[in-house]
Write a protein that holds these residues in place. Sequence first.
Motif, PDB file in Angstrom:
ATOM      1  N   ARG A 288      54.575  43.059 -33.803  1.00  0.00           N
ATOM      2  CA  ARG A 288      55.208  43.378 -35.075  1.00  0.00           C
ATOM      3  C   ARG A 288      56.705  43.131 -34.963  1.00  0.00           C
ATOM      4  O   ARG A 288      57.271  43.206 -33.884  1.00  0.00           O
ATOM      5  N   TYR A 289      57.340  42.859 -36.055  1.00  0.00           N
ATOM      6  CA  TYR A 289      58.753  42.502 -36.055  1.00  0.00           C
ATOM      7  C   TYR A 289      59.598  43.552 -36.765  1.00  0.00           C
ATOM      8  O   TYR A 289      60.517  43.228 -37.510  1.00  0.00           O
ATOM      9  N   LYS A 290      59.321  44.812 -36.502  1.00  0.00           N
ATOM     10  CA  LYS A 290      60.027  45.899 -37.177  1.00  0.00           C
ATOM     11  C   LYS A 290      61.521  45.910 -36.815  1.00  0.00           C
ATOM     12  O   LYS A 290      62.381  46.002 -37.689  1.00  0.00           O
ATOM     13  N   VAL A 291      61.839  45.807 -35.539  1.00  0.00           N
ATOM     14  CA  VAL A 291      63.237  45.847 -35.103  1.00  0.00           C
ATOM     15  C   VAL A 291      63.971  44.581 -35.562  1.00  0.00           C
ATOM     16  O   VAL A 291      65.147  44.640 -35.924  1.00  0.00           O
ATOM     17  N   THR A 292      63.281  43.449 -35.575  1.00  0.00           N
ATOM     18  CA  THR A 292      63.897  42.201 -36.036  1.00  0.00           C
ATOM     19  C   THR A 292      64.327  42.320 -37.495  1.00  0.00           C
ATOM     20  O   THR A 292      65.443  41.921 -37.850  1.00  0.00           O
ATOM     21  N   ILE A 293      63.467  42.879 -38.312  1.00  0.00           N
ATOM     22  CA  ILE A 293      63.789  43.036 -39.732  1.00  0.00           C
ATOM     23  C   ILE A 293      64.953  44.008 -39.919  1.00  0.00           C
ATOM     24  O   ILE A 293      65.896  43.729 -40.677  1.00  0.00           O
ATOM     25  N   ILE A 294      64.936  45.115 -39.195  1.00  0.00           N
ATOM     26  CA  ILE A 294      66.015  46.098 -39.312  1.00  0.00           C
ATOM     27  C   ILE A 294      67.338  45.507 -38.834  1.00  0.00           C
ATOM     28  O   ILE A 294      68.382  45.671 -39.483  1.00  0.00           O
ATOM     29  N   ALA A 295      67.319  44.794 -37.709  1.00  0.00           N
ATOM     30  CA  ALA A 295      68.545  44.187 -37.186  1.00  0.00           C
ATOM     31  C   ALA A 295      69.077  43.119 -38.135  1.00  0.00           C
ATOM     32  O   ALA A 295      70.297  42.998 -38.318  1.00  0.00           O
ATOM     33  N   THR A 296      68.189  42.348 -38.741  1.00  0.00           N
ATOM     34  CA  THR A 296      68.617  41.336 -39.709  1.00  0.00           C
ATOM     35  C   THR A 296      69.273  41.999 -40.916  1.00  0.00           C
ATOM     36  O   THR A 296      70.300  41.516 -41.419  1.00  0.00           O
ATOM     37  N   LEU A 297      68.715  43.104 -41.359  1.00  0.00           N
ATOM     38  CA  LEU A 297      69.320  43.836 -42.479  1.00  0.00           C
ATOM     39  C   LEU A 297      70.681  44.416 -42.101  1.00  0.00           C
ATOM     40  O   LEU A 297      71.592  44.469 -42.937  1.00  0.00           O
ATOM     41  N   ILE A 298      70.841  44.832 -40.848  1.00  0.00           N
ATOM     42  CA  ILE A 298      72.151  45.318 -40.390  1.00  0.00           C
ATOM     43  C   ILE A 298      73.166  44.180 -40.439  1.00  0.00           C
ATOM     44  O   ILE A 298      74.298  44.360 -40.906  1.00  0.00           O
ATOM     45  N   GLY A 299      72.785  43.007 -39.948  1.00  0.00           N
ATOM     46  CA  GLY A 299      73.683  41.852 -40.007  1.00  0.00           C
ATOM     47  C   GLY A 299      74.040  41.486 -41.437  1.00  0.00           C
ATOM     48  O   GLY A 299      75.194  41.160 -41.750  1.00  0.00           O
ATOM     49  N   LEU A 300      73.066  41.550 -42.318  1.00  0.00           N
ATOM     50  CA  LEU A 300      73.303  41.270 -43.732  1.00  0.00           C
ATOM     51  C   LEU A 300      74.243  42.311 -44.343  1.00  0.00           C
ATOM     52  O   LEU A 300      75.147  41.967 -45.123  1.00  0.00           O
ATOM     53  N   ALA A 301      74.084  43.566 -43.962  1.00  0.00           N
ATOM     54  CA  ALA A 301      74.952  44.630 -44.476  1.00  0.00           C
ATOM     55  C   ALA A 301      76.389  44.452 -43.988  1.00  0.00           C
ATOM     56  O   ALA A 301      77.339  44.685 -44.747  1.00  0.00           O
ATOM     57  N   ILE A 302      76.551  44.031 -42.739  1.00  0.00           N
ATOM     58  CA  ILE A 302      77.899  43.794 -42.210  1.00  0.00           C
ATOM     59  C   ILE A 302      78.597  42.704 -43.014  1.00  0.00           C
ATOM     60  O   ILE A 302      79.760  42.843 -43.399  1.00  0.00           O
ATOM     61  N   CYS A 303      77.866  41.631 -43.275  1.00  0.00           N
ATOM     62  CA  CYS A 303      78.451  40.520 -44.040  1.00  0.00           C
ATOM     63  C   CYS A 303      78.721  40.918 -45.487  1.00  0.00           C
ATOM     64  O   CYS A 303      79.759  40.549 -46.053  1.00  0.00           O
ATOM     65  N   ALA A 304      77.814  41.668 -46.090  1.00  0.00           N
ATOM     66  CA  ALA A 304      78.008  42.101 -47.478  1.00  0.00           C
ATOM     67  C   ALA A 304      79.204  43.043 -47.585  1.00  0.00           C
ATOM     68  O   ALA A 304      79.992  42.953 -48.538  1.00  0.00           O
ATOM     69  N   PHE A 305      79.355  43.931 -46.606  1.00  0.00           N
ATOM     70  CA  PHE A 305      80.492  44.849 -46.609  1.00  0.00           C
ATOM     71  C   PHE A 305      81.804  44.080 -46.504  1.00  0.00           C
ATOM     72  O   PHE A 305      82.771  44.387 -47.199  1.00  0.00           O
ATOM     73  N   ASN A 306      81.834  43.073 -45.660  1.00  0.00           N
ATOM     74  CA  ASN A 306      83.041  42.266 -45.513  1.00  0.00           C
ATOM     75  C   ASN A 306      83.306  41.450 -46.775  1.00  0.00           C
ATOM     76  O   ASN A 306      84.447  41.323 -47.203  1.00  0.00           O
ATOM     77  N   TYR A 307      82.257  40.919 -47.371  1.00  0.00           N
ATOM     78  CA  TYR A 307      82.396  40.084 -48.565  1.00  0.00           C
ATOM     79  C   TYR A 307      82.921  40.866 -49.774  1.00  0.00           C
ATOM     80  O   TYR A 307      83.676  40.328 -50.581  1.00  0.00           O
ATOM     81  N   THR A 308      82.538  42.143 -49.886  1.00  0.00           N
ATOM     82  CA  THR A 308      82.949  42.936 -51.048  1.00  0.00           C
ATOM     83  C   THR A 308      84.435  43.251 -51.055  1.00  0.00           C
ATOM     84  O   THR A 308      84.986  43.596 -52.091  1.00  0.00           O
ATOM     85  N   GLY A 309      85.082  43.169 -49.905  1.00  0.00           N
ATOM     86  CA  GLY A 309      86.508  43.438 -49.855  1.00  0.00           C
ATOM     87  C   GLY A 309      86.857  44.838 -49.404  1.00  0.00           C
ATOM     88  O   GLY A 309      88.022  45.207 -49.337  1.00  0.00           O
ATOM     89  N   TYR A 310      85.850  45.654 -49.096  1.00  0.00           N
ATOM     90  CA  TYR A 310      86.115  47.004 -48.606  1.00  0.00           C
ATOM     91  C   TYR A 310      86.580  47.002 -47.149  1.00  0.00           C
ATOM     92  O   TYR A 310      86.940  48.027 -46.613  1.00  0.00           O
ATOM     93  N   ASP A 311      86.546  45.850 -46.530  1.00  0.00           N
ATOM     94  CA  ASP A 311      87.012  45.677 -45.157  1.00  0.00           C
ATOM     95  C   ASP A 311      88.187  44.692 -45.193  1.00  0.00           C
ATOM     96  O   ASP A 311      88.078  43.557 -44.745  1.00  0.00           O
ATOM     97  N   PRO A 312      89.340  45.124 -45.737  1.00  0.00           N
ATOM     98  CA  PRO A 312      90.425  44.176 -46.017  1.00  0.00           C
ATOM     99  C   PRO A 312      91.015  43.507 -44.780  1.00  0.00           C
ATOM    100  O   PRO A 312      91.501  42.393 -44.856  1.00  0.00           O
ATOM    101  N   HIS A 313      90.998  44.168 -43.656  1.00  0.00           N
ATOM    102  CA  HIS A 313      91.568  43.579 -42.447  1.00  0.00           C
ATOM    103  C   HIS A 313      90.484  43.057 -41.497  1.00  0.00           C
ATOM    104  O   HIS A 313      90.779  42.768 -40.339  1.00  0.00           O
ATOM    105  N   ASN A 314      89.263  42.997 -41.969  1.00  0.00           N
ATOM    106  CA  ASN A 314      88.116  42.480 -41.213  1.00  0.00           C
ATOM    107  C   ASN A 314      87.850  43.252 -39.923  1.00  0.00           C
ATOM    108  O   ASN A 314      87.276  42.709 -38.981  1.00  0.00           O
TER     109      ASN A 314
END
Length: 86
Positions: free
Chosen positions: A2-28
């Motif tokens: 099963r790929y439970k951890v793979t899916i969760i880790a992929t969502l974490i990576g996606l969340a990191i990128c989305a957080f940076n893209y929204t501008g709430y991380d102004p200094h990266n």
Amino acid sequence: MRYKVTIIATLIGLAICAFNYTGYDPHNMVFFMLSVPAWFVDMFIDVHAVSVLLMYVLTILSWALLGYAADWLIARDRRRRGNPAR
């Protein structure tokens, strides 16, 4: 396997990128702390010379690869113990 951890880790990576893209991380700060490809890019070239989209894709892929490695180790341990995947 099963790929439970793979899916969760992929969502974490996606969340990191989305957080940076929204501008709430102004200094990266969050992005550079949690993005493995950004660590390596920053060591060799100026990070501003690299496409942001490429960094986002590499970040998501690296988190997915880490999750897949964890899933593989879990499956190997279950096979050795004789426990089927539950």
